[in-house]
Design a protein around this motif. Structure first.
Motif, PDB file in Angstrom:
ATOM      1  N   ILE A   4       0.838  -1.205   0.000  1.00 24.85           N
ATOM      2  CA  ILE A   4       0.000   0.000   0.000  1.00 24.85           C
ATOM      3  C   ILE A   4       0.866   1.245   0.000  1.00 24.85           C
ATOM      4  N   LYS A   5       1.930   1.236   0.764  1.00 22.08           N
ATOM      5  CA  LYS A   5       2.840   2.386   0.789  1.00 22.08           C
ATOM      6  C   LYS A   5       3.529   2.560  -0.562  1.00 22.08           C
ATOM      7  N   LEU A   7       2.233   1.706  -3.480  1.00 23.96           N
ATOM      8  CA  LEU A   7       1.225   2.265  -4.379  1.00 23.96           C
ATOM      9  C   LEU A   7       1.029   3.757  -4.141  1.00 23.96           C
ATOM     10  N   GLN A   8       0.997   4.152  -2.881  1.00 28.88           N
ATOM     11  CA  GLN A   8       0.835   5.573  -2.570  1.00 28.88           C
ATOM     12  C   GLN A   8       2.053   6.372  -3.014  1.00 28.88           C
ATOM     13  N   ASP A  11       1.673   7.432  -6.504  1.00 22.34           N
ATOM     14  CA  ASP A  11       0.458   8.219  -6.681  1.00 22.34           C
ATOM     15  C   ASP A  11      -0.718   7.381  -7.174  1.00 22.34           C
ATOM     16  N   LEU A  12      -0.775   6.128  -6.778  1.00 24.10           N
ATOM     17  CA  LEU A  12      -1.906   5.266  -7.082  1.00 24.10           C
ATOM     18  C   LEU A  12      -2.680   5.030  -5.796  1.00 24.10           C
ATOM     19  N   SER A  13      -3.990   4.956  -5.908  1.00 24.77           N
ATOM     20  CA  SER A  13      -4.792   4.706  -4.720  1.00 24.77           C
ATOM     21  C   SER A  13      -5.901   3.722  -5.061  1.00 24.77           C
ATOM     22  N   LEU A  14      -6.378   3.052  -4.042  1.00 22.97           N
ATOM     23  CA  LEU A  14      -7.468   2.110  -4.215  1.00 22.97           C
ATOM     24  C   LEU A  14      -8.792   2.856  -4.244  1.00 22.97           C
ATOM     25  N   SER A  16     -12.662   3.854  -3.382  1.00 24.54           N
ATOM     26  CA  SER A  16     -13.398   3.845  -2.127  1.00 24.54           C
ATOM     27  C   SER A  16     -14.492   2.787  -2.172  1.00 24.54           C
ATOM     28  N   SER A  60     -13.437   8.230 -13.102  1.00 24.73           N
ATOM     29  CA  SER A  60     -12.638   7.919 -11.923  1.00 24.73           C
ATOM     30  C   SER A  60     -13.161   8.559 -10.638  1.00 24.73           C
ATOM     31  N   GLU A  61     -14.003   9.553 -10.746  1.00 27.82           N
ATOM     32  CA  GLU A  61     -14.535  10.224  -9.556  1.00 27.82           C
ATOM     33  C   GLU A  61     -15.848   9.568  -9.134  1.00 27.82           C
TER      34      GLU A  61
END
Length: 80
Positions: A4-5, A7-8, A11-14, A16, A60-61
């Motif tokens: 997860i770190k 990916l962050q 600049d990638l995120s899972l 919601s 994506s939003e």
């Protein structure tokens, strides 16, 4: 936890949970509309169903996903 770190850091995120729920919800509604349109030979229902199944790949939003899904759902109701 390091994944997860990583990916962050890229600049990638899972997505919601609300986004995932909307994708599943509108995908199921789109599939049902497609099947209905195919069974009754209503091309507008069939194409709106296909659109509902595929549009989450382009958005994506989360708020846009709900807005477009609601508009397509209203379109299904109006053009049935």
């Amino acid at each position: 936890m390091d994944n997860i770190k990583d990916l962050q850091a890229m600049d990638l995120s899972l997505p919601s949970p609300a986004y995932i729920f909307a994708v599943i919800l509108f995908g199921v509604i789109g599939y049902a509309a497609y099947r209905y349109g195919k069974k009754t030979d209503h091309s507008s229902s069939k194409w709106l169903g296909i659109t509902m199944m595929l549009y989450p790949y382009a958005i994506s939003e989360t708020w846009q996903l709900y807005a477009v899904g609601t508009a397509l759902g209203i379109g299904l109701y109006v053009f049935r």
